[in-house]
Scaffold this motif. Structure first.
Motif, PDB file in Angstrom:
ATOM      1  N   VAL A 121       0.847  -1.183   0.000  1.00 10.75           N
ATOM      2  CA  VAL A 121       0.000   0.000   0.000  1.00 10.75           C
ATOM      3  C   VAL A 121       0.885   1.235   0.000  1.00 10.75           C
ATOM      4  N   ALA A 122       0.250   2.398  -0.053  1.00  5.70           N
ATOM      5  CA  ALA A 122       0.928   3.681   0.148  1.00  5.70           C
ATOM      6  C   ALA A 122       0.146   4.414   1.231  1.00  5.70           C
ATOM      7  N   MET A 123       0.658   4.392   2.470  1.00  6.01           N
ATOM      8  CA  MET A 123      -0.050   5.015   3.581  1.00  6.01           C
ATOM      9  C   MET A 123       0.050   6.533   3.495  1.00  6.01           C
ATOM     10  N   GLN A 124      -1.044   7.190   3.872  1.00  5.78           N
ATOM     11  CA  GLN A 124      -1.117   8.647   3.842  1.00  5.78           C
ATOM     12  C   GLN A 124      -1.348   9.156   5.262  1.00  5.78           C
ATOM     13  N   SER A 125      -0.462  10.039   5.710  1.00  5.71           N
ATOM     14  CA  SER A 125      -0.553  10.585   7.057  1.00  5.71           C
ATOM     15  C   SER A 125      -1.256  11.934   7.027  1.00  5.71           C
ATOM     16  N   SER A 126      -1.628  12.402   8.213  1.00  6.37           N
ATOM     17  CA  SER A 126      -2.197  13.739   8.359  1.00  6.37           C
ATOM     18  C   SER A 126      -1.686  14.336   9.656  1.00  6.37           C
ATOM     19  N   ASN A 127      -1.958  15.603   9.855  1.00 10.05           N
ATOM     20  CA  ASN A 127      -1.657  16.260  11.120  1.00 10.05           C
ATOM     21  C   ASN A 127      -2.917  16.435  11.946  1.00 10.05           C
ATOM     22  N   PHE A 128      -3.914  15.590  11.703  1.00  8.69           N
ATOM     23  CA  PHE A 128      -5.187  15.669  12.408  1.00  8.69           C
ATOM     24  C   PHE A 128      -5.167  14.691  13.579  1.00  8.69           C
ATOM     25  N   PHE A 129      -4.988  15.225  14.781  1.00  5.69           N
ATOM     26  CA  PHE A 129      -5.004  14.427  16.006  1.00  5.69           C
ATOM     27  C   PHE A 129      -6.420  14.548  16.578  1.00  5.69           C
ATOM     28  N   GLU A 130      -7.286  13.652  16.142  1.00  3.04           N
ATOM     29  CA  GLU A 130      -8.720  13.804  16.406  1.00  3.04           C
ATOM     30  C   GLU A 130      -9.050  13.848  17.888  1.00  3.04           C
ATOM     31  N   PHE A 131      -8.302  13.115  18.712  1.00  5.16           N
ATOM     32  CA  PHE A 131      -8.627  13.035  20.128  1.00  5.16           C
ATOM     33  C   PHE A 131      -7.584  13.711  21.013  1.00  5.16           C
ATOM     34  N   GLY A 132      -6.691  14.493  20.396  1.00  2.51           N
ATOM     35  CA  GLY A 132      -5.714  15.233  21.171  1.00  2.51           C
ATOM     36  C   GLY A 132      -4.665  14.372  21.842  1.00  2.51           C
ATOM     37  N   ASP A 133      -4.520  13.130  21.374  1.00  3.31           N
ATOM     38  CA  ASP A 133      -3.512  12.248  21.950  1.00  3.31           C
ATOM     39  C   ASP A 133      -2.366  12.085  20.959  1.00  3.31           C
ATOM     40  N   GLY A 134      -1.655  10.971  21.029  1.00  6.25           N
ATOM     41  CA  GLY A 134      -0.502  10.767  20.161  1.00  6.25           C
ATOM     42  C   GLY A 134      -0.800  10.025  18.883  1.00  6.25           C
ATOM     43  N   GLN A 135      -2.076   9.901  18.506  1.00  2.00           N
ATOM     44  CA  GLN A 135      -2.435   9.177  17.293  1.00  2.00           C
ATOM     45  C   GLN A 135      -3.065  10.147  16.284  1.00  2.00           C
ATOM     46  N   SER A 136      -2.491  10.234  15.094  1.00  2.00           N
ATOM     47  CA  SER A 136      -3.047  11.106  14.052  1.00  2.00           C
ATOM     48  C   SER A 136      -3.725  10.250  12.988  1.00  2.00           C
ATOM     49  N   ASN A 137      -4.847  10.735  12.487  1.00  2.00           N
ATOM     50  CA  ASN A 137      -5.624   9.962  11.523  1.00  2.00           C
ATOM     51  C   ASN A 137      -4.852   9.767  10.229  1.00  2.00           C
ATOM     52  N   ALA A 138      -5.073   8.632   9.592  1.00  2.00           N
ATOM     53  CA  ALA A 138      -4.344   8.253   8.382  1.00  2.00           C
ATOM     54  C   ALA A 138      -5.291   7.519   7.437  1.00  2.00           C
ATOM     55  N   ALA A 139      -4.796   7.191   6.258  1.00  2.79           N
ATOM     56  CA  ALA A 139      -5.605   6.466   5.272  1.00  2.79           C
ATOM     57  C   ALA A 139      -4.685   5.698   4.332  1.00  2.79           C
TER      58      ALA A 139
END
Length: 557
Positions: free
Chosen positions: A102-120
């Motif tokens: 695959v080709a993972m896509q990162s974001s700077n969106f930390f939906e819950f304010g923790d150390g995990q940022s949403n990806a796709a």
């Protein structure tokens, strides 16, 4: 790594209505021998068939029955589900891991304010139908050698049914030729018996297998790395002093709400949690309408999964773990098919791990759950024997059933340097997608001490908890730690470590710091307008011990 485009895969797919080649019957549960054990040593448990592209009824495809509407998440879910169904239908199957380039896509969106940022996930420049170009499955059998099964998409412009395979481990390179044959769908399938010397049966093995059609220059990468261990082995690496809460209760399922703690009950754990009386510091549960399932891309927020979540934080007192109970809504096929921007699976979205680690424990449910991991750039392109990566698929996603008694460990990834001195981002991701007809619950440990490199954690950091006592505040103020280390903001209050009023007026917070590091710091208060109040007295000092620890001090006026 951020890929600057989506590959919207909308070509039609002929759905296979009939089961084929050991795929099993719809709704059938597969159970290995009672003497079987997974690669982690945990006994195998019954696994149900997953929804797939040719499924009907309860097994209707992830994302709905129109493949033209599937987003990459549904394409991936249907492909890995079909592969897992086929693997567990085989006699003697004791474990199975599915790998997809695959080709993972990162974001700077930390939906819950923790150390995990949403990806796709995406499939790079591949546009050959609503299935990935390559799917590989490692099946481990009870009492016999493992096999790897390859499925090559019929739309690959291969021009041949012969595929070349190459793998390098410890400086030794092995090659193989795969003679593929078409199945009923037109896809080309092949098998390979990997040498035991490669150690692929170990779920922590990071050997990358390269494969491509004979004559091609570029490659597809697969591996069968899936960071899972038995919960018992994971807990054994935690220092004894950290294995209990202040009340003496065990850190694993401290609230005793899981199936094992309730006589093997298969009842809905979420309902048990909602009626459970937690400690005084946990006033209510958090009920997000999605779990990491929003992905911002070029000004638009894409929906990547459907289903709400429920999270309770355990009353953890001085333990260095943030321990949560997280539940996900049962599968809702109608919502999958009508999701914004196209069909997606039920469950949570992919997310990038930037905490020291996030560990998911399957100690609440009576059966296995399917989970996914991914890593960016496991093998830098400069280390390929020829060419580059086909269709820009530089990353690898793996999916496996996590059985009761197993812990799924996803550490923070990071930058590495290849042989030419070029930096490569090896970020780690994970994913939940659930087919169950009732809510699914797991226990999660976030930002733990780094227990053991053999359990796939990285670095030599330890967990340190800071506690500021008697720190009374005005409305809108919060308490922070700021110091000379970069992890504590390098004396910049805007980058300080925020503490939580877990037992007001005591404030606590946990951070990973290098072993044996010395630091100077102070407690500060910051209000909503950014005004900073520094505590009085001189700078505080602390040196991190080898296994993590606690610094507690009283606010100085």
């Amino acid at each position: 790594m951020t890929v600057q485009r989506f590959a919207w895969l909308g070509a039609s797919l002929t759905l296979m209505a009939a089961c084929s080649g050991g795929r099993g019957h719809e709704g059938e549960s597969f159970q290995s021998s009672s003497s079987s054990a997974t690669a982690t040593g945990v006994p195998t448990s019954a696994v149900r068939q997953l929804p797939w592209a040719g499924g009907t009824g309860a097994l209707t495809p992830w994302g709905g029955t129109d493949p033209a509407k599937w987003r990459p998440e549904a394409i991936l879910a249907n492909a890995v589900s079909e592969a897992l169904n086929a693997a567990w239908a085989q006699p003697g199957a004791a474990d199975a891991v599915v790998a997809v380039p695959v080709a993972m896509q990162s974001s700077n969106f930390f939906e819950f304010g923790d150390g995990q940022s949403n990806a796709a996930p995406s499939f790079g420049w591949w546009n050959g139908g609503a299935r990935p170009p390559v799917v590989a499955t490692l099946v481990r059998y009870s009492g016999s050698a493992s096999k790897i099964f390859f499925r090559f998409n019929a739309n690959l412009p291969a021009g041949t049914s012969t595929f070349a395979l190459q793998v390098t481990e410890n400086g030794s390179t092995q090659t193989a030729t795969l003679n593929a044959t078409p199945d009923a769908s037109g896809d080309l399938t092949a098998e390979w018996d990997p040498p035991s010397s490669l150690g692929l049966d170990n779920p922590l093995n990071k050997t990358v297998v390269l494969v491509h059609p004979q004559g091609w220059n570029d490659w597809f990468p697969v591996w069968f790395h899936f960071p899972v261990r038995s919960i018992a082995a994971f807990k054994a690496t935690v220092p004894q002093s950290m294995q209990t809460f202040a009340d003496g209760g065990d850190i694993q399922d401290h609230e005793r709400v899981g199936s094992a703690a309730n006589g093997g009950s298969t009842a809905n754990v979420r309902l048990r949690l909602q009626s459970h009386q937690f400690g005084a510091t946990n006033y209510s549960y958090f009920n997000p309408q999605d779990v990491h399932a929003i992905f911002p891309f070029q000004g638009h927020n894409y929906v990547t999964g459907v289903g709400q979540g429920w999270t309770w934080v355990a009353d953890q007192s001085r333990t260095p773990f943030k321990i949560m109970y997280t539940c996900f809504q049962q599968r809702t096929p109608s919502a999958e098919a009508t999701a914004q921007d196209g069909g997606v699976p039920s469950g949570g979205g992919w997310h990038k791990i930037t905490d020291p680690a996030e560990t998911v424990l399957n100690d609440l449910e009576a059966g296995p759950v399917a989970l996914g991991a991914a890593q960016a750039n496991p093998l830098p392109a400069s280390m390929l024997p020829t060419g580059g990566y086909s269709y820009g698929l530089t990353d690898i996603a793996t999916v496996r059933f996590v059985h009761p008694g197993e812990a799924f460990i996803t550490p923070r990834g990071g930058a590495v340097t290849d042989a030419q001195g070029q930096p490569w981002d090896q970020a780690n991701y994970h994913w939940y997608f659930f087919q169950q007809a009732q809510d699914v619950c797991t226990e999660e440990w976030v930002s733990p001490v780094v227990p053991d490199a053999a359990l796939d954690f990285v670095g030599s950091a330890v967990s340190v908890q800071f506690e500021a006592d008697s720190a009374t505040t005005s409305w809108g103020q919060n308490v922070y730690v700021v110091g000379d280390r970069p992890e504590l903001g390098a004396w910049n209050p805007q980058k300080a470590l925020k503490l939580a009023p877990t037992a007001y007026p005591s404030w606590m917070g946990t951070i990973a710091l290098p072993q044996g590091s010395s630091m100077s710091f102070k407690f500060i208060k910051i209000d909503g307008s950014g005004n900073v109040v520094w505590e009085g007295g001189g700078n505080r000092s602390y040196a991190t011990p080898a296994v993590g620890g606690l610094y507690a001090g009283t606010w100085q006026n």
